[in-house]
Design a protein around this motif. Structure first.
Motif, short mmCIF file in Angstrom:
data_model
loop_
_atom_site.label_atom_id
_atom_site.label_comp_id
_atom_site.label_asym_id
_atom_site.label_seq_id
_atom_site.Cartn_x
_atom_site.Cartn_y
_atom_site.Cartn_z
N ARG A 101 -7.15 4.85 -16.24
CA ARG A 101 -7.07 3.41 -16.49
C ARG A 101 -5.60 3.02 -16.56
N ALA A 102 -5.21 2.06 -15.75
CA ALA A 102 -3.81 1.65 -15.73
C ALA A 102 -3.70 0.30 -15.03
N VAL A 103 -2.66 -0.42 -15.36
CA VAL A 103 -2.32 -1.66 -14.68
C VAL A 103 -1.21 -1.36 -13.68
N ILE A 104 -1.37 -1.82 -12.45
CA ILE A 104 -0.32 -1.63 -11.43
C ILE A 104 0.65 -2.80 -11.55
N GLU A 105 1.83 -2.53 -12.06
CA GLU A 105 2.82 -3.59 -12.30
C GLU A 105 3.69 -3.87 -11.10
N GLY A 106 3.67 -3.01 -10.13
CA GLY A 106 4.46 -3.24 -8.92
C GLY A 106 4.37 -2.07 -7.98
N CYS A 107 4.67 -2.30 -6.72
CA CYS A 107 4.69 -1.23 -5.73
C CYS A 107 5.65 -1.61 -4.61
N ASP A 108 6.23 -0.61 -3.98
CA ASP A 108 7.21 -0.81 -2.91
C ASP A 108 6.77 0.01 -1.70
N THR A 109 6.46 -0.67 -0.59
CA THR A 109 6.00 0.00 0.63
C THR A 109 7.01 -0.13 1.77
N SER A 110 8.19 -0.70 1.49
CA SER A 110 9.15 -0.99 2.56
C SER A 110 9.61 0.29 3.26
N ALA A 111 9.90 1.34 2.51
CA ALA A 111 10.35 2.59 3.12
C ALA A 111 9.26 3.18 4.00
N ALA A 112 8.03 3.10 3.57
CA ALA A 112 6.93 3.65 4.36
C ALA A 112 6.71 2.86 5.63
N GLU A 113 6.79 1.55 5.54
CA GLU A 113 6.56 0.72 6.72
C GLU A 113 7.65 0.88 7.76
N ALA A 114 8.84 1.29 7.32
CA ALA A 114 9.96 1.44 8.26
C ALA A 114 9.94 2.75 9.02
N MET A 115 9.06 3.67 8.65
CA MET A 115 9.03 4.98 9.30
C MET A 115 8.46 4.87 10.71
N PRO A 116 9.04 5.56 11.69
CA PRO A 116 8.51 5.52 13.07
C PRO A 116 7.09 6.07 13.13
N GLY A 117 6.26 5.42 13.91
CA GLY A 117 4.89 5.86 14.09
C GLY A 117 3.92 5.31 13.07
N VAL A 118 4.42 4.57 12.07
CA VAL A 118 3.56 3.98 11.06
C VAL A 118 3.16 2.58 11.51
N HIS A 119 1.87 2.27 11.48
CA HIS A 119 1.39 0.98 11.97
C HIS A 119 0.94 0.05 10.84
N ALA A 120 0.55 0.59 9.70
CA ALA A 120 0.12 -0.27 8.59
C ALA A 120 0.19 0.53 7.30
N VAL A 121 0.62 -0.15 6.24
CA VAL A 121 0.63 0.44 4.90
C VAL A 121 0.12 -0.62 3.93
N LEU A 122 -0.88 -0.28 3.14
CA LEU A 122 -1.43 -1.18 2.13
C LEU A 122 -1.45 -0.45 0.81
N ALA A 123 -0.92 -1.09 -0.24
CA ALA A 123 -0.86 -0.43 -1.54
C ALA A 123 -1.00 -1.47 -2.63
#
Length: 844
Positions: A85-107
């Motif tokens: 049980r936890a509250v998600i206070e924030g997330c950062d997907t920018s580094a993942a989305e910038a990787m070559p070959g990555v088409h979508a990241v949802l978090a």
């Protein structure tokens, strides 16, 4: 980019991959390659479930969901929450989305997850050109958690702070046959408005095996300790009181789960392992925010072990396919992700059975709590079925059943093998043995005295349409042979097998007889449908029929059954069953497990009958009779009264001249209640269609070490109509094996500390499984049975094609029989399921 409109090679009845070239080759080529000994048995008899699928599995060529692929396919990966049980206070997907070959990241919020509701919940997903790239992208995602104290004990849910906006009680059911229908409805409505009383809540918090909630001593109930049983007196009744615990069902996968999703415009086609496509389709549509009509769920073949893919895996594949517009394969390799907290039983049942001194049941009272986890939909279906079948196949004047589904921070309840019918059978049969012990009679005597009759009522008030097969089933298992005792000389026949831990001086044999029933058409069942298309034509080898159906052959012989139906209706021996080439050609398959064969079989039958009427129109004109009144019997076309006939080959030569094609569609629908309509099967108001089975189990026990070995299970079933006997036997055997695993196999001590790690599971082996003796099935209905004359012969409101879900009811009956036999061998009323050898201890 464009995507394929179909997935060739997925259905074994359509084609199999060539091992050398990787290309597709037709079924006929496969049959020729395997040789005459591996083809199906005689098409005239339809016996067996075929040999194409088993041979393909044995040689590694069977196309499972993990083998699917399409041009432009992406790979999906997911990460799961380390907190319950936890509250998600924030997330950062920018580094993942910038990787070559990555088409979508949802978090996190981008995935629709603002807070974590259970340990192992999916919190981020990614789609990439390669699975390693997808995993690397997820390792670059940063999620900020604020952990909170989880609620994992379902007994505390009644008084704990709400963890959901709708409260901690997700569902409540209350049935009683001691009041009229109006009072039952009013009482249930009143109870739903209020939380359980303090007495009930406190009782459930203190529930232990052998004693449960809601029990108050009175003149009918015994004094004493847990599970106490009163000595019978001539003028007094006896009561037996026990509390039962059921561990969460083991869902150990034989390999990583795989879901394949293909977008088709606004629609998505999803190939997944599922036991309830209807429920899973509705849940998937809600999670995606799409209409159900845009979700096409294709059941994939079972790979062994696990019986369903993780719901998070389906959502991940579907979301990424919709986001990228490309096919996506999601593979979950984290087989040990199921969270801590599963040490809590999934269901707690408290049962009171009251019987007169002569053994006649007077009253049954049952209360139960089911832990629905974070998503209680599956648990609600489990509760509904249990409440309808709580008293078992016995005549009881007064039944009171009350149950709750509660929300916790445990994982969503996995599909329960056998459903609520299995839980109800285990408890009801254990209680019948306890009643018999209290009265000093045999369990068989107590059962036979109280057998249900046609017209008796279930706890929800519906009358059983036909229970005439019950005495025949009981007699059949009693007449069957029993394995010799003592076992041996092979040490593998002893408890402890090759470890030589079992000793003759400590060996005790237990025998258990159990009855079970399954509600075929629940009253709340929404309308389900199946459609099919049948074409009759000819080639150089003669007449041939083609069947187009959305039904998937998962290796259990579903298409063998459809071929048998077409052969009976049309008299054509060559029948090919194929999936439609366009996914939209036939509707999706929102059918629950067990009903799929029935609905698709009826749809194919009706399509074949329409084709037959077209093909026989000319001969009907010659005989001056409507073609609908002509039938195919053996090698002749015969009128309904048998007075007129023509050779079948002569009729088809004329009708199929010039490669003529006769084509017709068939449809069949079923609904739990409502007005009857043409083409829709609806039970008569207040009537329940129930299937029955009787099993006898033999279990040997080492009474000092507490080792148990199931020896043999003898199964007698009312199968309705045995279209494909081999398929029936295979389904019953599979149900017995899964029941043995559920009753005797469990995690090793301390395994839960590893969050369900596969290495800590005690999985059954061939030495742990019983011999299965399937008796000749009882056939209680033939064909459609729609005529009044057949009803007078005892076939009351029969189901089309004599549909019976033999696999589900076999699991229920076998689980109850094995548990009863184990108690008999141990001379102790064990109430925790599975029965864990390390907890039984010595029996003196």
């Amino acid at each position: 980019m464009s995507t394929p409109t179909s997935l060739p090679g997925f259905l074994i009845s359509e084609q199999l991959p060539d091992a050398e070239r990787g290309a597709a080759q037709p079924v006929e080529s496969e049959l020729a390659e395997y040789g005459p000994n591996l083809t199906e048995p005689s098409p005239a008899t339809g016996d067996g479930i075929g040999r194409v699928v088993p041979a393909a599995k044995a040689t590694g060529r069977y196309p499972y969901a993990a083998d699917l692929g399409a041009p432009g396919m992406l790979w999906a990966a997911m990460i799961r929450s380390p907190h319950a049980r936890a509250v998600i206070e924030g997330c950062d997907t920018s580094a993942a989305e910038a990787m070559p070959g990555v088409h979508a990241v949802l978090a996190g919020p981008g995935l629709g997850v603002d807070q974590v509701d259970y340990l192992g919940q999916c919190v981020a997903i990614a789609a990439a050109e390669h699975p390693a790239i997808a995993r690397a992208a997820l390792s670059a995602v940063v999620i900020d958690y604020r952990p909170q104290e989880p609620l994992t004990d379902p007994r505390q849910a009644f008084n704990a702070e709400p963890i959901h906006e709708d409260g901690n009680i997700a569902a409540h059911r209350f049935f009683t046959t001691g009041r009229d229908a109006v009072d039952r409805v009013a009482a249930a409505a009143e109870l739903r408005k209020n939380a359980p009383s303090a007495r009930r809540a406190e009782a459930f918090q203190g529930l232990k095996p052998g004693r449960g909630p809601g029990a108050q001593p009175d003149s009918r109930e015994p004094e004493g300790g847990d599970g106490a049983q009163a000595e019978p007196e001539p003028s007094r009744s006896v009561s037996v009181i026990h509390g039962y615990e059921f561990a969460r069902p083991a869902n150990w996968p034989a390999g990583p789960g795989t879901v394949f999703a293909v977008p088709h415009g606004d629609a998505i086609e999803i190939h997944t392992l599922t036991v309830d496509p209807g429920r899973d389709r509705r849940a998937l549509a809600a999670a995606l925010g799409r209409p159900e009509g845009e979700i096409r769920l294709v059941p994939a073949p079972f790979t062994g072990g696990a019986i369903a893919d993780d719901a998070d895996l389906r959502v991940a594949a579907a979301l990424l396919a919709a986001r990228t517009g490309r096919p996506v394969k999601a593979v979950d390799g984290s087989v040990g992700h199921w969270p801590a907290g599963t040490a809590e039983p999934a269901a707690r049942v408290h049962a009171i059975h009251v019987a007169d001194a002569d053994g006649t049941l007077r009253e049954v009272r049952v209360e139960l709590v089911i832990d629905g986890g974070a998503e209680p939909a599956a648990a609600e279906a489990l509760l509904d079925e249990y409440c309808r079948l709580a008293a078992g196949p016995y005549r009881v004047p007064k039944v009171e059943v009350q149950g709750w589904v509660v929300r916790t921070h445990n994982p969503p309840l996995a599909p329960w093998p056998g459903g609520g019918a299995a839980l109800a059978a285990v408890v009801a049969e254990a209680q019948m043995d306890a009643v018999a012990a209290a009265l000093g009679v045999s369990g068989l005597e107590a059962r036979v005295k109280n057998l249900m009759r046609t017209g008796d009522r279930l706890p929800d008030g519906r009358k059983v349409a036909a229970a005439d097969a019950l005495p025949e089933l009981v007699a059949a298992v009693l007449d069957a042979s029993v394995p010799p005792f003592p076992p041996g000389p092979d040490v593998r026949e002893f408890p402890g097998t090759i470890g030589r831990t079992g000793e003759m001086t400590r060996l005790r044999r237990g025998v258990g007889v159990a009855l079970a029933m399954v509600d075929l058409v629940p009253p709340g069942l929404p309308e389900e449908l199946a459609t099919a298309q049948v074409a009759l034509t000819s080639d150089v080898h003669g007449p041939i029929a083609h069947v187009s159906t959305a039904m998937v052959d998962t290796g259990a012989g579903q298409h063998a059954m459809l071929r048998r139906i077409v052969r009976e209706v049309l008299g054509v021996q060559r029948v090919l069953v194929r999936r439609p080439t366009a996914p939209g050609a036939l509707p999706a398959t929102p059918l629950a497990s067990g009903r799929a064969a029935w609905l698709h079989g009826m749809a194919v039958q009706r399509a074949a009958q329409a084709v037959r009427a077209q093909a026989l129109e000319a001969v009907g004109a010659q005989l001056a009779i409507s073609p609908e009144l002509l039938e195919v019997r053996g090698d002749r076309v015969v009128s309904y009264d048998g007075m007129l006939s023509r050779p079948l080959d002569e009729v088809y030569r004329a009708a199929l001249r010039g490669a003529a094609v006769y084509l017709a569609d068939g449809e069949f629908r079923v609904r739990g209640s409502g007005p009857a309509q043409p083409g829709v099967f609806v039970p008569e108001p207040g009537q329940a269609h129930v299937a029955f089975a009787a099993h006898r189990a033999v279990v040997d026990a080492d009474t000092e070490l507490g080792l148990l070995r199931p020896v043999r299970v003898t199964a007698a079933h009312d199968v309705g109509r045995a279209l494909v006997p081999g398929r029936i036997e295979a389904a019953i055997a599979a149900g017995v094996m899964s029941a043995a695993s559920a009753v005797f196999a469990d995690e090793a001590p301390g395994a839960r500390a590893y969050a369900g790690a596969l290495a800590c599971a005690q999985l059954p082996t061939a030495l742990d499984l019983p011999e299965v003796d399937v008796l000749p099935p009882v056939q209680s209905s033939i064909g459609d049975l729609e005529t009044t004359a057949l009803r007078r012969r005892g076939f009351s409101a029969p189901l089309p094609l004599g549909y019976q879900p033999v696999g589900r009811i076999a699991h229920a009956a076998a689980a109850a029989a094995l548990a009863c036999a184990a108690r008999d061998a141990l001379s102790a009323h064990r109430t925790a399921i599975p029965i864990r050898p390390w907890e039984t201890g010595p029996v003196l």
